[in-house]
Write a protein that holds these residues in place. Structure first.
Motif, mmCIF file in Angstrom:
data_model
loop_
_atom_site.group_PDB
_atom_site.id
_atom_site.type_symbol
_atom_site.label_atom_id
_atom_site.label_comp_id
_atom_site.label_asym_id
_atom_site.label_seq_id
_atom_site.Cartn_x
_atom_site.Cartn_y
_atom_site.Cartn_z
ATOM 1 N N MET A 95 46.348 33.404 39.056
ATOM 2 C CA MET A 95 47.296 32.404 38.596
ATOM 3 C C MET A 95 46.742 31.008 38.650
ATOM 4 S SD MET A 95 50.350 34.201 40.345
ATOM 5 C CE MET A 95 51.482 35.247 39.451
ATOM 6 N N ILE A 103 44.463 37.156 38.143
ATOM 7 C CA ILE A 103 44.739 38.185 39.139
ATOM 8 C C ILE A 103 44.576 39.565 38.542
ATOM 9 C CG2 ILE A 103 46.344 36.792 40.468
ATOM 10 C CD1 ILE A 103 48.569 38.392 38.933
ATOM 11 N N GLN A 104 44.288 40.522 39.396
ATOM 12 C CA GLN A 104 44.259 41.910 38.953
ATOM 13 C C GLN A 104 45.568 42.553 39.365
ATOM 14 O OE1 GLN A 104 40.313 43.799 39.991
ATOM 15 N NE2 GLN A 104 40.227 42.042 41.348
ATOM 16 N N LEU A 105 46.022 43.463 38.552
ATOM 17 C CA LEU A 105 47.285 44.129 38.856
ATOM 18 C C LEU A 105 47.051 45.306 39.798
ATOM 19 C CD1 LEU A 105 48.830 43.977 35.303
ATOM 20 C CD2 LEU A 105 49.472 42.643 37.326
ATOM 21 N N LYS A 106 46.204 45.104 40.780
ATOM 22 C CA LYS A 106 45.928 46.183 41.721
ATOM 23 C C LYS A 106 45.870 45.634 43.145
ATOM 24 C CE LYS A 106 41.646 47.690 41.558
ATOM 25 N NZ LYS A 106 40.997 47.158 42.793
ATOM 26 N N ARG A 107 45.795 46.547 44.076
ATOM 27 C CA ARG A 107 45.770 46.171 45.483
ATOM 28 C C ARG A 107 44.565 45.301 45.795
ATOM 29 N NH1 ARG A 107 43.580 48.525 50.012
ATOM 30 N NH2 ARG A 107 44.704 48.289 51.973
ATOM 31 N N ILE A 108 44.818 44.197 46.509
ATOM 32 C CA ILE A 108 43.725 43.319 46.904
ATOM 33 C C ILE A 108 42.965 43.977 48.057
ATOM 34 C CG2 ILE A 108 43.159 41.077 47.889
ATOM 35 C CD1 ILE A 108 45.699 40.001 46.543
ATOM 36 N N ARG A 159 44.120 39.184 51.047
ATOM 37 C CA ARG A 159 45.392 39.868 50.842
ATOM 38 C C ARG A 159 46.484 39.256 51.713
ATOM 39 N NH1 ARG A 159 45.635 45.471 53.198
ATOM 40 N NH2 ARG A 159 43.542 45.519 52.303
ATOM 41 N N VAL A 207 46.657 36.160 52.853
ATOM 42 C CA VAL A 207 47.023 34.845 52.330
ATOM 43 C C VAL A 207 47.916 35.000 51.105
ATOM 44 C CG1 VAL A 207 46.131 32.733 51.312
ATOM 45 C CG2 VAL A 207 44.915 33.791 53.214
ATOM 46 N N THR A 208 47.498 35.887 50.212
ATOM 47 C CA THR A 208 48.285 36.116 49.001
ATOM 48 C C THR A 208 49.666 36.644 49.336
ATOM 49 O OG1 THR A 208 46.315 36.547 47.681
ATOM 50 C CG2 THR A 208 48.384 37.410 46.855
ATOM 51 N N PHE A 209 49.732 37.540 50.302
ATOM 52 C CA PHE A 209 51.030 38.094 50.690
ATOM 53 C C PHE A 209 51.968 36.988 51.164
ATOM 54 C CE2 PHE A 209 53.836 39.800 54.026
ATOM 55 C CZ PHE A 209 54.555 40.697 53.260
ATOM 56 N N ARG A 254 52.956 34.658 48.073
ATOM 57 C CA ARG A 254 53.814 35.319 47.090
ATOM 58 C C ARG A 254 55.155 35.707 47.681
ATOM 59 N NH1 ARG A 254 52.173 37.886 42.064
ATOM 60 N NH2 ARG A 254 50.330 36.809 41.366
ATOM 61 N N GLN A 294 57.627 48.567 32.829
ATOM 62 C CA GLN A 294 56.343 48.889 32.234
ATOM 63 C C GLN A 294 56.245 48.539 30.752
ATOM 64 O OE1 GLN A 294 55.364 52.875 33.352
ATOM 65 N NE2 GLN A 294 54.541 52.259 35.316
#
Lengths: 102, 102
Positions: free
Chosen positions: A1, A6-11, A17, A19-21, A24, A92
């Motif tokens: 962002m 970003i990837q649409l997958k698990r960091i 992860r 920090v992002t958690f 977000r 989806q």
DNA sequence: CTCTATAGATAACG
DNA sequence: CGTTATCTATAGAG
């Protein structure tokens, strides 16, 4: 962002992860509260971090009241205007269904 | 957020409010699912529209399981790492508390 | 409903 | 932990 897409997958990186958690999660709760205020909706959000930490947001009423209302809509939910979905179906396809005019 | 700035208050126009509710609800659920995927978190969201319509999102597991876990954390919540808050306290001050390093 | 410009969210950086 | 450049969500228009 921001400085990177970003990837649409698990960091994978645990630090990144975490920090992002945190960021977000804050943003999500803010958005949830905005929606409840703007549209006068009753919203409850429950988040469990991977470490098992619990975060809760109850906008307009208490979480207890929201869960109770939710139980009645699902358990004995023979109400005519209930839409239960698991979002897998709803999000989806890039398909937005909105009412522009009544 | 786009062609005009938003007010942090209830939208008065019923039609406009309905459209905004639809758009923001979709966005909120999308964000919630993103957070759960990116950070491997268990998230449950419950939304009641002003018309009494119920929307639910259960990411990673079922809403039933999330509520059950939630009950254990709050009801018998003598766990040491539980953070319950009502977001009134958490979001009003422009104060973010993040861990940059473990 | 679909499109577009802009406000808002946020990843990386300091 | 505050700032900044970018990306995303979305308000308003078509």
């Amino acid at each position: 962002m921001a400085r990177g897409k970003i990837q649409l997958k698990r960091i994978e990186n645990p630090v990144h992860r975490q920090v992002t958690f945190c960021k977000r999660r804050t943003g999500l709760l803010k958005k949830a509260k905005e929606l409840s205020v703007l549209c006068d909706a009753e919203i409850g959000v429950v988040i469990f971090s991977p470490q098992g930490k619990l975060f809760e947001l109850a906008a307009k009423g208490t979480m207890d009241g929201i869960i109770d209302k939710y139980m009645k809509c699902t358990g004995g939910g023979r109400g005519s205007s209930s839409a239960i979905f698991t979002a897998q179906e709803q999000l989806q396809p890039p398909n937005l269904v909105c009412l522009s005019s009544p």
